[in-house]
Design an enzyme around this catalytic site. Sequence first.
Site, PDB file in Angstrom:
ATOM      1  N   ASP A 130      10.039 -14.650  -7.046  1.00 16.76           N
ATOM      2  CA  ASP A 130       8.673 -14.500  -7.524  1.00 16.76           C
ATOM      3  C   ASP A 130       8.316 -15.521  -8.598  1.00 16.76           C
ATOM      4  OD1 ASP A 130       6.317 -12.990  -7.095  1.00 16.76           O
ATOM      5  OD2 ASP A 130       6.526 -12.114  -9.078  1.00 16.76           O
ATOM      6  N   CYS A 185       4.605  -4.011  14.316  1.00 14.98           N
ATOM      7  CA  CYS A 185       3.262  -3.437  14.120  1.00 14.98           C
ATOM      8  C   CYS A 185       2.671  -2.964  15.447  1.00 14.98           C
ATOM      9  CB  CYS A 185       2.306  -4.469  13.521  1.00 14.98           C
ATOM     10  SG  CYS A 185       2.666  -4.916  11.825  1.00 14.98           S
ATOM     11  N   CYS A 188      -1.008  -1.239  16.070  1.00 13.43           N
ATOM     12  CA  CYS A 188      -1.530  -0.650  14.827  1.00 13.43           C
ATOM     13  C   CYS A 188      -2.401  -1.665  14.077  1.00 13.43           C
ATOM     14  CB  CYS A 188      -0.351  -0.226  13.945  1.00 13.43           C
ATOM     15  SG  CYS A 188      -0.837   0.355  12.304  1.00 13.43           S
ATOM     16  N   CYS A 191      -3.849  -1.066   8.289  1.00 16.77           N
ATOM     17  CA  CYS A 191      -4.060  -1.784   7.023  1.00 16.77           C
ATOM     18  C   CYS A 191      -5.374  -2.581   7.053  1.00 16.77           C
ATOM     19  CB  CYS A 191      -2.878  -2.705   6.715  1.00 16.77           C
ATOM     20  SG  CYS A 191      -2.442  -3.807   8.063  1.00 16.77           S
ATOM     21  N   CYS A 211      -9.311  -9.814  -2.229  1.00 12.65           N
ATOM     22  CA  CYS A 211      -8.182  -8.887  -2.390  1.00 12.65           C
ATOM     23  C   CYS A 211      -8.133  -8.362  -3.830  1.00 12.65           C
ATOM     24  CB  CYS A 211      -6.882  -9.603  -2.025  1.00 12.65           C
ATOM     25  SG  CYS A 211      -5.415  -8.587  -2.301  1.00 12.65           S
ATOM     26  N   CYS A 237      -2.866  -3.398  -6.125  1.00 15.28           N
ATOM     27  CA  CYS A 237      -3.491  -2.519  -5.129  1.00 15.28           C
ATOM     28  C   CYS A 237      -2.443  -2.210  -4.074  1.00 15.28           C
ATOM     29  CB  CYS A 237      -4.700  -3.216  -4.498  1.00 15.28           C
ATOM     30  SG  CYS A 237      -5.364  -2.326  -3.067  1.00 15.28           S
ATOM     31  N   CYS A 240      -3.023  -1.142   1.393  1.00 15.56           N
ATOM     32  CA  CYS A 240      -2.568  -1.557   2.732  1.00 15.56           C
ATOM     33  C   CYS A 240      -1.139  -1.091   2.999  1.00 15.56           C
ATOM     34  CB  CYS A 240      -2.732  -3.064   2.946  1.00 15.56           C
ATOM     35  SG  CYS A 240      -2.089  -4.117   1.643  1.00 15.56           S
ATOM     36  N   CYS A 244       0.156   2.474   5.747  1.00 14.97           N
ATOM     37  CA  CYS A 244       0.999   1.845   6.777  1.00 14.97           C
ATOM     38  C   CYS A 244       1.915   2.888   7.437  1.00 14.97           C
ATOM     39  CB  CYS A 244       1.810   0.742   6.100  1.00 14.97           C
ATOM     40  SG  CYS A 244       2.902  -0.154   7.203  1.00 14.97           S
TER      41      CYS A 244
END
Length: 355
Positions: A130, A185, A188, A191, A211, A237, A240, A244
């Site tokens: 990160d 996924c 689906c 999200c 976002c 946030c 999403c 899921c």
Amino acid sequence: MADVLTDEIRQVGLDHGLDAVGVAPAEPFEETRALLEERKASGLHGGMQFTYRNPRRSTDPRAVLAGARALVVGARSYRVAGPDGPEGNQPTARVARYSWRDHYADLRHALGAVADRLTVDGWQAEVRADDNALVDREAAYRAGIGWYGKSSNLLLPGKGSWFVLGAVVTDAPLEPAAQPVADGCGACHACVDGCPTGAIVAPGVVAARRCLAWLVQAPGSFPVEFRAALGDRIYGCDECQEVCPPNRALDRRHRAPPAVAGDEPWVDLVEVLEADDAELLGRFGRWYIPDRQPRYLRRNALVALGNTAHGDNPDVIRVLDAALASADPLIREHAQWAADRLGRGQPVVPASTPA
Ligand code: B12
Ligand code: SF4
Ligand code: SF4
């Protein structure tokens, strides 16, 4: 030989708290670089710097370590059960789960143990997590750790998406993953439908300028059209990921570990708005705050206050009045928005002090 060392390294990572460990070759992430450049050129990045600042560097492990041959990628879970909601009717705001505590510190500690094990054998090893030097999800995808969900989060088979990711870049000759994890996924699109601002503009593509996770970190005024959608969030946030199905299925199968002392799932908005700069930086300094200016925490707090508070609560009236009289025009403007929303519209105090 390479596979013996690879197995040992994987075990070191697991023993130090990683939930998954994989190995990727240290080839440049050419497609990711092209995507970063395309999204930057089209404005989808919404002015973010991070990995977008220098796409060539953040997609080339050899820019981290000349002669790199492999990436040992680790995932660490931050899935923690939320404690019961706060009591009383003081306005509070939610913090996204990855920030309830410093999960990156735990991740880096485990990756550090992997790096130490490699250096014992004389190999070079650099930890990156990160820190914008490397696109972490792509490293994890290449290491066979998970698939890209339509939310663009990386999901681990059977374990969902609540993971932070990082890597050890090394010149050791390790055995890479045989193949990437297949898409899980299917049909689906929960999200895409569940995102409060329509920020998932195509499968795997998040428009940062819509976002909420970026807007709470972005400098300047919080865009008026997304203020109501911020709801009671102050930082990050999770929507999403909350909607899921693989994450929900996991919660049904296994209870998440409980929160521990010091976890911070909510903050008291009156406290935030009455704290001074040093207090705010002391308490929330590990969050990404633009230019480390606490006014942006107050800005977010005022939007959340406008969305959730009762306009007749004396504490709310007090902090709103103080914010309406602030010397900072950014604070006054967001306070005015919140006051109007709570039915306490008052004229904005004339700007007497420059920004
Ligand atoms: C910039 C950034 C953000 C930005 C933009 C996110 C984004 N989706 O673009 C903002 C501030 C919005 C953000 C938010 C969040 N972030 Co963030 N963020 C980053 C950062 C610093 C760089 C990401 C990056 O370079 N993206 C580059 C673009 C090109 O990649 P991408 O958007 O993932 O796009 C990929 C897909 O499009 C895929 N793809 C290509 N074609 C196709 C086709 C299909 C069909 C599909 C499905 C996919 C797909 O390939 C692309 C990459 O090559 C990384 C840390 C790091 N150094 O890597 C953390 C990181 C991605 N964030 C992380 C987290 C935890 C979050 C949040 C959950 C935090 C929160 N709760 O608020 C949210 C999630 C929002 C979301 N839906 O993505 C984790 C993700 C862990 C995981 N399991 O995926 C990371 C890896 C940090 C870490 N080291 O753990 N983040
Ligand atoms: S983090 Fe929130 S705003 Fe961003 S894409 Fe996910 S649901 Fe949408
Ligand atoms: S909500 Fe559905 S489409 Fe989105 S990431 Fe999860 S499984 Fe994939």
